[in-house]
Design an enzyme around this catalytic site. Structure first.
Site, PDB file in Angstrom:
ATOM      1  N   SER A   1      41.672  39.857  29.432  1.00 29.87           N
ATOM      2  CA  SER A   1      41.230  40.756  30.507  1.00 29.87           C
ATOM      3  C   SER A   1      41.444  42.214  30.096  1.00 29.87           C
ATOM      4  CB  SER A   1      42.020  40.452  31.788  1.00 29.87           C
ATOM      5  OG  SER A   1      41.592  41.321  32.798  1.00 29.87           O
TER       6      SER A   1
ATOM      7  N   HIS B   1      37.170  39.482  28.727  1.00 33.14           N
ATOM      8  CA  HIS B   1      36.889  39.468  30.163  1.00 33.14           C
ATOM      9  C   HIS B   1      36.826  40.913  30.666  1.00 33.14           C
ATOM     10  CE1 HIS B   1      36.970  37.419  34.106  1.00 33.14           C
ATOM     11  NE2 HIS B   1      37.641  38.477  34.523  1.00 33.14           N
TER      12      HIS B   1
ATOM     13  N   ASP C   1      36.135  43.299  33.895  1.00 35.71           N
ATOM     14  CA  ASP C   1      36.040  43.323  35.354  1.00 35.71           C
ATOM     15  C   ASP C   1      35.305  44.557  35.846  1.00 35.71           C
ATOM     16  OD1 ASP C   1      37.481  40.958  36.233  1.00 35.71           O
ATOM     17  OD2 ASP C   1      39.228  41.885  35.309  1.00 35.71           O
TER      18      ASP C   1
ATOM     19  N   MET D   1      34.308  46.429  39.286  1.00 33.86           N
ATOM     20  CA  MET D   1      34.588  46.458  40.728  1.00 33.86           C
ATOM     21  C   MET D   1      33.909  47.684  41.335  1.00 33.86           C
ATOM     22  SD  MET D   1      38.611  45.440  40.745  1.00 33.86           S
ATOM     23  CE  MET D   1      39.256  44.159  39.657  1.00 33.86           C
TER      24      MET D   1
ATOM     25  N   HIS E   1      32.710  39.988  34.617  1.00 31.73           N
ATOM     26  CA  HIS E   1      32.995  39.485  35.965  1.00 31.73           C
ATOM     27  C   HIS E   1      32.649  40.589  36.950  1.00 31.73           C
ATOM     28  CE1 HIS E   1      36.393  38.078  38.940  1.00 31.73           C
ATOM     29  NE2 HIS E   1      35.170  37.889  39.428  1.00 31.73           N
TER      30      HIS E   1
ATOM     31  N   MET F   1      32.504  42.114  40.414  1.00 34.79           N
ATOM     32  CA  MET F   1      33.020  42.047  41.783  1.00 34.79           C
ATOM     33  C   MET F   1      32.406  43.206  42.555  1.00 34.79           C
ATOM     34  SD  MET F   1      36.847  41.141  40.617  1.00 34.79           S
ATOM     35  CE  MET F   1      36.412  41.679  38.984  1.00 34.79           C
TER      36      MET F   1
ATOM     37  N   MET G   1      38.327  31.632  41.208  1.00 34.12           N
ATOM     38  CA  MET G   1      39.350  32.677  41.335  1.00 34.12           C
ATOM     39  C   MET G   1      40.657  32.019  41.790  1.00 34.12           C
ATOM     40  SD  MET G   1      38.053  35.471  40.327  1.00 34.12           S
ATOM     41  CE  MET G   1      39.598  36.368  40.606  1.00 34.12           C
TER      42      MET G   1
ATOM     43  N   ASP H   1      40.905  32.630  36.844  1.00 31.22           N
ATOM     44  CA  ASP H   1      41.200  34.068  36.734  1.00 31.22           C
ATOM     45  C   ASP H   1      42.216  34.476  37.795  1.00 31.22           C
ATOM     46  OD1 ASP H   1      41.113  36.801  36.337  1.00 31.22           O
ATOM     47  OD2 ASP H   1      39.045  37.057  37.026  1.00 31.22           O
TER      48      ASP H   1
HETATM   49  C1  DX5 Z   1      40.543  40.339  38.261  1.00 34.13           C
HETATM   50  C2  DX5 Z   1      41.259  40.304  36.937  1.00 34.13           C
HETATM   51  C3  DX5 Z   1      42.702  40.024  37.171  1.00 34.13           C
HETATM   52  C4  DX5 Z   1      43.626  40.181  36.020  1.00 34.13           C
HETATM   53  C5  DX5 Z   1      44.276  38.932  35.616  1.00 34.13           C
HETATM   54  O1  DX5 Z   1      39.419  39.606  38.309  1.00 34.13           O
HETATM   55  O2  DX5 Z   1      40.629  39.534  35.948  1.00 34.13           O
HETATM   56  O3  DX5 Z   1      42.843  38.834  37.822  1.00 34.13           O
HETATM   57  O4  DX5 Z   1      43.106  40.821  34.957  1.00 34.13           O
HETATM   58  O5  DX5 Z   1      45.528  39.192  35.173  1.00 34.13           O
HETATM   59  P1  DX5 Z   1      46.903  38.832  35.904  1.00 34.13           P
HETATM   60  O6  DX5 Z   1      47.602  37.948  34.931  1.00 34.13           O
HETATM   61  O7  DX5 Z   1      47.573  40.158  36.066  1.00 34.13           O
HETATM   62  O8  DX5 Z   1      46.626  38.200  37.214  1.00 34.13           O
HETATM   63 ZN    ZN Z   2      38.161  38.927  36.470  1.00 38.03          ZN
END
Ligand code: DX5
Ligand code: ZN
Length: 220
Positions: free
Chosen positions: A8, A33, A35, A37, A66, A68, A137, A176
């Protein structure tokens, strides 16, 4: 099915991203990964399209994007990805998820649908013809560092049963949120294939990433 590790990037050192990507390559990470948002669908704003396209240009590790965001279909054309990459959209944020997933595939990119903790598994029922991955999730999305939700194991088990019994054993299940080695091991036994590694496993201060990735693989 092979188990895949997806690092991530929002948890990496954002001021040294080139170095982080190079370390992740050396650590043998399978996917990055990313993210996205929008501050509306989830109460946070993280990585953006230009940054993601820039990362794509410096690595051969496939991206696992991903989204969001509300109405993700509006943004698909901004991502310059290819056949080894994934774009996951949220079931809850798109009234026309089927059309958006078909659009992702038409562009030659792999498609995935993500489910928030409270969204039932049967939301996948009419989307299986359009996806390569189901993202379950394991926390409510928006922030790193949260705790696994109470139904996570049952939900992954149910998702794997649903996919297998409907002839979709090839669809990957990604998990995730709070994927520590302990939670990863449990969810792997429930049928998860792709593990998002954030602050619970890979991005831990003073921890060597290669060793952390090896240790994680060893428990799957
Ligand atoms: C959100 C992210 C988080 C994060 C996962 O979609 O993907 O969930 O980076 O890492 P931790 O281990 O901090 O939950
Ligand atoms: Zn994510």
């Amino acid at each position: 099915m092979a188990k895949l590790l997806s690092a991530s990037l929002m948890c990496a050192d954002l001021l040294n991203l080139r170095e982080a990507v190079s370390q992740l390559e050396k650590a043998g990470i399978d996917l990055l990964h990313m993210d996205i948002m929008d501050g509306c669908f989830v109460p946070n704003i993280t990585l953006g399209f230009d940054l993601i396209n820039a990362v794509k240009s410096i690595t051969d590790i496939p991206l696992d994007v991903h989204m969001m965001v509300n109405d993700p279909g509006r943004f698909i054309d901004y991502l310059k990805l290819d056949k080894n990459d994934y774009i996951c959209i949220h079931y809850e944020s798109d009234n026309h998820a089927q059309r958006t997933l078909a659009k992702i595939r038409d562009k030659g990119i792999r498609a995935g649908v993500a489910l928030n903790p409270q969204t039932p598994v049967n939301a996948l029922e009419y989307l299986t013809d359009y996806i390569d991955m189901a993202l379950v999730m394991t926390v409510s999305p928006g922030f790193a560092g949260q705790k696994l939700f109470a139904g996570a194991e049952r939900k992954v088990r149910q998702t794997r049963e649903f996919l297998n019994s409907s002839g979709n054993e090839n669809i990957l299940i990604e998990v995730d949120g709070n994927i520590s080695p302990e939670n990863g091991a449990k969810l792997s036994r429930c049928g998860a294939d792709v593990f998002v590694l954030g602050t619970s496993s890979l991005f831990v201060k003073d921890k060597d990433m290669k060793q952390a990735a090896q240790a994680f693989r060893a428990v799957l």
